[in-house]
Design a protein around this motif. Structure first.
Motif, PDB file in Angstrom:
ATOM      1  N   ARG A  59       4.514  23.755 -16.914  1.00 52.96           N
ATOM      2  CA  ARG A  59       3.635  22.692 -16.421  1.00 52.96           C
ATOM      3  C   ARG A  59       2.779  22.138 -17.560  1.00 52.96           C
ATOM      4  O   ARG A  59       3.299  21.480 -18.440  1.00 52.96           O
ATOM      5  CB  ARG A  59       2.806  23.177 -15.244  1.00 52.96           C
ATOM      6  CG  ARG A  59       3.654  23.566 -14.055  1.00 52.96           C
ATOM      7  CD  ARG A  59       2.848  23.961 -12.855  1.00 52.96           C
ATOM      8  NE  ARG A  59       1.978  25.103 -13.031  1.00 52.96           N
ATOM      9  CZ  ARG A  59       2.249  26.340 -12.620  1.00 52.96           C
ATOM     10  NH1 ARG A  59       3.382  26.592 -12.023  1.00 52.96           N
ATOM     11  NH2 ARG A  59       1.387  27.316 -12.792  1.00 52.96           N
ATOM     12  N   ASP A  60       1.494  22.411 -17.555  1.00 49.17           N
ATOM     13  CA  ASP A  60       0.601  21.845 -18.564  1.00 49.17           C
ATOM     14  C   ASP A  60       0.003  22.879 -19.511  1.00 49.17           C
ATOM     15  O   ASP A  60      -0.848  22.569 -20.322  1.00 49.17           O
ATOM     16  CB  ASP A  60      -0.523  21.051 -17.887  1.00 49.17           C
ATOM     17  CG  ASP A  60      -1.385  21.953 -17.005  1.00 49.17           C
ATOM     18  OD1 ASP A  60      -0.978  23.095 -16.723  1.00 49.17           O
ATOM     19  OD2 ASP A  60      -2.473  21.514 -16.595  1.00 49.17           O
ATOM     20  N   SER A  61       0.475  24.134 -19.399  1.00 49.91           N
ATOM     21  CA  SER A  61      -0.088  25.191 -20.240  1.00 49.91           C
ATOM     22  C   SER A  61       0.885  26.350 -20.407  1.00 49.91           C
ATOM     23  O   SER A  61       1.500  26.787 -19.437  1.00 49.91           O
ATOM     24  CB  SER A  61      -1.382  25.714 -19.611  1.00 49.91           C
ATOM     25  OG  SER A  61      -1.829  26.874 -20.287  1.00 49.91           O
ATOM     26  N   ILE A  94       1.255  22.240 -26.017  1.00 54.22           N
ATOM     27  CA  ILE A  94       1.290  22.798 -24.655  1.00 54.22           C
ATOM     28  C   ILE A  94       1.462  24.315 -24.664  1.00 54.22           C
ATOM     29  O   ILE A  94       1.008  25.007 -23.762  1.00 54.22           O
ATOM     30  CB  ILE A  94       2.392  22.107 -23.820  1.00 54.22           C
ATOM     31  CG1 ILE A  94       2.150  22.324 -22.334  1.00 54.22           C
ATOM     32  CG2 ILE A  94       3.765  22.617 -24.171  1.00 54.22           C
ATOM     33  CD1 ILE A  94       3.055  21.477 -21.457  1.00 54.22           C
TER      34      ILE A  94
END
Length: 158
Positions: free
Chosen positions: A19-21, A110
């Motif tokens: 996802r974002d991390s 990321i």
């Protein structure tokens, strides 16, 4: 075209997980990194491993089924030799090691986890080459099973 689609599927699955991390995919990181994240209070090691198992089961099923479906229904292969060669071509794939592990993970923000500065998280070349070489042998064996499934589908459907 099929190999490109397969690699895109691989990226999509990993992107859905991260996802974002990178914290969402901490189980992909080297063991020492996960342990250090646990020591620093950034992540619970047991929860990371549980999450990793859950993701990897579905990931492996999809990544194994996709070539079988392409070889069976797109290519309409019915003989074992052709099925095996095509399955091996899909499964013995260094895309993960070279593109995902070294390029994407190594160069994208990321994957950098806040609070883990100074701890190397990209797998060293030696580790990648050793693990991927062993995986190549394993995938050549797994390709036998995939080819058998393809031939079975061919007998049942064509």
């Amino acid at each position: 075209l099929q190999l490109v689609l397969y690699c895109l599927l691989y990226i999509l699955l990993v992107k859905c997980a991260v996802r974002d991390s990178g914290l969402h995919c901490l189980y992909f990181y080297p063991k020492e990194y996960v342990e250090e994240a646990h020591r620093r209070g950034i992540a619970d090691k047991a929860a990371v491993m549980k999450s990793g198992k859950r993701f990897m089961i579905s990931f492996c099923i999809i990544i194994f089924a996709a070539p079988i479906l392409m070889i069976s229904f797109w290519n309409r292969v019915t003989d074992f030799k052709t099925a095996y060669l095509q399955a091996a071509l899909f499964l013995v794939n260094w895309f993960d090691a070279l593109v995902i592990d070294r390029l994407w993970v190594g160069h994208s923000k990321i994957w950098r986890i806040k609070g883990m500065d100074g701890v190397p998280y990209v797998k060293p070349w030696k580790t990648i080459l050793m693990k991927r070489s062993l995986a190549t042998v394993m995938y050549l064996i797994v390709a036998l099973a995939a080819a058998g499934i393809v031939v079975l589908i061919g007998k049942l459907c064509f």
